[in-house]
Write a protein that holds these residues in place. Structure first.
Motif, PDB file in Angstrom:
ATOM      1  N   LEU A  41       0.857  -1.177   0.000  1.00 60.40           N
ATOM      2  CA  LEU A  41       0.000   0.000   0.000  1.00 60.40           C
ATOM      3  C   LEU A  41       0.891   1.224   0.000  1.00 60.40           C
ATOM      4  O   LEU A  41       1.944   1.233   0.647  1.00 60.40           O
ATOM      5  CB  LEU A  41      -0.903  -0.022   1.229  1.00 60.40           C
ATOM      6  CG  LEU A  41      -1.746  -1.292   1.365  1.00 60.40           C
ATOM      7  CD1 LEU A  41      -2.503  -1.287   2.680  1.00 60.40           C
ATOM      8  CD2 LEU A  41      -2.693  -1.448   0.187  1.00 60.40           C
ATOM      9  N   TYR A  42       0.482   2.273  -0.736  1.00 57.59           N
ATOM     10  CA  TYR A  42       1.295   3.466  -0.906  1.00 57.59           C
ATOM     11  C   TYR A  42       0.526   4.722  -0.518  1.00 57.59           C
ATOM     12  O   TYR A  42      -0.684   4.806  -0.687  1.00 57.59           O
ATOM     13  CB  TYR A  42       1.743   3.609  -2.369  1.00 57.59           C
ATOM     14  CG  TYR A  42       2.719   2.562  -2.815  1.00 57.59           C
ATOM     15  CD1 TYR A  42       4.075   2.676  -2.525  1.00 57.59           C
ATOM     16  CD2 TYR A  42       2.300   1.438  -3.526  1.00 57.59           C
ATOM     17  CE1 TYR A  42       4.984   1.717  -2.943  1.00 57.59           C
ATOM     18  CE2 TYR A  42       3.206   0.477  -3.947  1.00 57.59           C
ATOM     19  CZ  TYR A  42       4.547   0.619  -3.647  1.00 57.59           C
ATOM     20  OH  TYR A  42       5.441  -0.327  -4.057  1.00 57.59           O
ATOM     21  N   GLY A  43       1.278   5.713  -0.050  1.00 55.89           N
ATOM     22  CA  GLY A  43       0.735   7.023   0.247  1.00 55.89           C
ATOM     23  C   GLY A  43       1.601   8.080  -0.390  1.00 55.89           C
ATOM     24  O   GLY A  43       2.715   7.816  -0.844  1.00 55.89           O
ATOM     25  N   THR A  44       1.070   9.304  -0.418  1.00 56.83           N
ATOM     26  CA  THR A  44       1.823  10.460  -0.876  1.00 56.83           C
ATOM     27  C   THR A  44       1.299  11.689  -0.152  1.00 56.83           C
ATOM     28  O   THR A  44       0.093  11.811   0.069  1.00 56.83           O
ATOM     29  CB  THR A  44       1.752  10.646  -2.404  1.00 56.83           C
ATOM     30  OG1 THR A  44       2.655  11.678  -2.794  1.00 56.83           O
ATOM     31  CG2 THR A  44       0.365  10.953  -2.905  1.00 56.83           C
ATOM     32  N   GLU A  45       2.203  12.550   0.256  1.00 57.13           N
ATOM     33  CA  GLU A  45       1.854  13.790   0.936  1.00 57.13           C
ATOM     34  C   GLU A  45       0.863  13.565   2.078  1.00 57.13           C
ATOM     35  O   GLU A  45      -0.090  14.325   2.254  1.00 57.13           O
ATOM     36  CB  GLU A  45       1.326  14.804  -0.071  1.00 57.13           C
ATOM     37  CG  GLU A  45       2.356  15.169  -1.122  1.00 57.13           C
ATOM     38  CD  GLU A  45       1.840  16.144  -2.156  1.00 57.13           C
ATOM     39  OE1 GLU A  45       0.705  16.634  -2.027  1.00 57.13           O
ATOM     40  OE2 GLU A  45       2.587  16.415  -3.105  1.00 57.13           O
ATOM     41  N   GLY A  46       1.043  12.486   2.829  1.00 61.75           N
ATOM     42  CA  GLY A  46       0.216  12.216   3.991  1.00 61.75           C
ATOM     43  C   GLY A  46      -1.140  11.600   3.708  1.00 61.75           C
ATOM     44  O   GLY A  46      -1.958  11.452   4.609  1.00 61.75           O
ATOM     45  N   ALA A  47      -1.413  11.251   2.463  1.00 61.91           N
ATOM     46  CA  ALA A  47      -2.717  10.681   2.099  1.00 61.91           C
ATOM     47  C   ALA A  47      -2.537   9.318   1.437  1.00 61.91           C
ATOM     48  O   ALA A  47      -1.525   9.052   0.791  1.00 61.91           O
ATOM     49  CB  ALA A  47      -3.454  11.617   1.152  1.00 61.91           C
ATOM     50  N   GLU A  48      -3.555   8.483   1.567  1.00 57.45           N
ATOM     51  CA  GLU A  48      -3.573   7.185   0.892  1.00 57.45           C
ATOM     52  C   GLU A  48      -3.552   7.427  -0.615  1.00 57.45           C
ATOM     53  O   GLU A  48      -4.213   8.331  -1.120  1.00 57.45           O
ATOM     54  CB  GLU A  48      -4.861   6.468   1.296  1.00 57.45           C
ATOM     55  CG  GLU A  48      -5.004   5.093   0.768  1.00 57.45           C
ATOM     56  CD  GLU A  48      -6.297   4.470   1.293  1.00 57.45           C
ATOM     57  OE1 GLU A  48      -7.361   4.755   0.705  1.00 57.45           O
ATOM     58  OE2 GLU A  48      -6.225   3.724   2.279  1.00 57.45           O
ATOM     59  N   TYR A  49      -2.781   6.614  -1.335  1.00 62.06           N
ATOM     60  CA  TYR A  49      -2.660   6.802  -2.778  1.00 62.06           C
ATOM     61  C   TYR A  49      -3.154   5.589  -3.556  1.00 62.06           C
ATOM     62  O   TYR A  49      -3.916   5.720  -4.499  1.00 62.06           O
ATOM     63  CB  TYR A  49      -1.209   7.112  -3.147  1.00 62.06           C
ATOM     64  CG  TYR A  49      -1.036   7.511  -4.588  1.00 62.06           C
ATOM     65  CD1 TYR A  49      -1.360   8.787  -5.016  1.00 62.06           C
ATOM     66  CD2 TYR A  49      -0.546   6.605  -5.523  1.00 62.06           C
ATOM     67  CE1 TYR A  49      -1.207   9.169  -6.344  1.00 62.06           C
ATOM     68  CE2 TYR A  49      -0.389   6.973  -6.848  1.00 62.06           C
ATOM     69  CZ  TYR A  49      -0.717   8.253  -7.258  1.00 62.06           C
ATOM     70  OH  TYR A  49      -0.567   8.605  -8.570  1.00 62.06           O
ATOM     71  N   GLY A  50      -2.687   4.395  -3.185  1.00 66.57           N
ATOM     72  CA  GLY A  50      -3.086   3.199  -3.914  1.00 66.57           C
ATOM     73  C   GLY A  50      -2.355   1.980  -3.400  1.00 66.57           C
ATOM     74  O   GLY A  50      -1.675   2.022  -2.371  1.00 66.57           O
ATOM     75  N   GLY A  51      -2.514   0.892  -4.127  1.00 67.36           N
ATOM     76  CA  GLY A  51      -1.855  -0.349  -3.756  1.00 67.36           C
ATOM     77  C   GLY A  51      -1.536  -1.169  -4.980  1.00 67.36           C
ATOM     78  O   GLY A  51      -2.121  -0.973  -6.049  1.00 67.36           O
TER      79      GLY A  51
END
Length: 136
Positions: A41-51
């Motif tokens: 699972l990935y995030g960016t700038e403190g938010a959930e992004y995708g997986g």
């Protein structure tokens, strides 16, 4: 005796940290060893992004965690890892991957202001993917 224990601990820890200490990108082979068989699972700038599900044979399945999944594959291009997805077969998405604190950080190389993603977790389950849309 203590030194032997420390050496044994280093033998276990060092392979898991790969090149995190010197900041070099992972080689495609190191990336493959880290991700294959996992759902990250990935995030960016403190938010959930995708997986992404990393399947055997360098196959992948990406989702923005909305039930819509895109199948594809990855390949090595120099020291980058490039992804081709079913909905964009002529548009490779190339990334450099690093280990930071034992987790992946990914830098998008197609854009000079590149997106940075970071691993937020590992799922024990594959991504939730809804079936194909069917019309009337």
């Amino acid at each position: 005796m203590i030194r032997l224990r420390h050496l044994a601990l280093l033998a276990v820890v060092l392979p898991n940290t790969l090149l995190a200490v010197d900041g070099k990108p992972l080689t495609p082979e190191e990336f493959e060893a880290y991700v294959t068989g996992k759902t990250l699972l990935y995030g960016t700038e403190g938010a959930e992004y995708g997986g992404e599900d990393y399947l055997p044979g360098r196959k992948v399945r990406w989702s923005y965690l909305d039930g819509d999944c895109k199948s594809g594959f990855w390949y090595a291009q120099d020291q980058q890892v490039c992804f081709i997805y079913e909905d964009r077969p002529d548009d490779p998405q190339c990334w450099s991957f690093y280990l930071d604190g034992g987790k992946l950080t990914a830098l998008f190389e197609n854009d000079p202001n590149g997106t940075e993603l970071y691993e937020t977790g590992i799922s024990n389950e594959p991504l939730f993917c809804e079936g194909p849309e069917v019309g009337v």
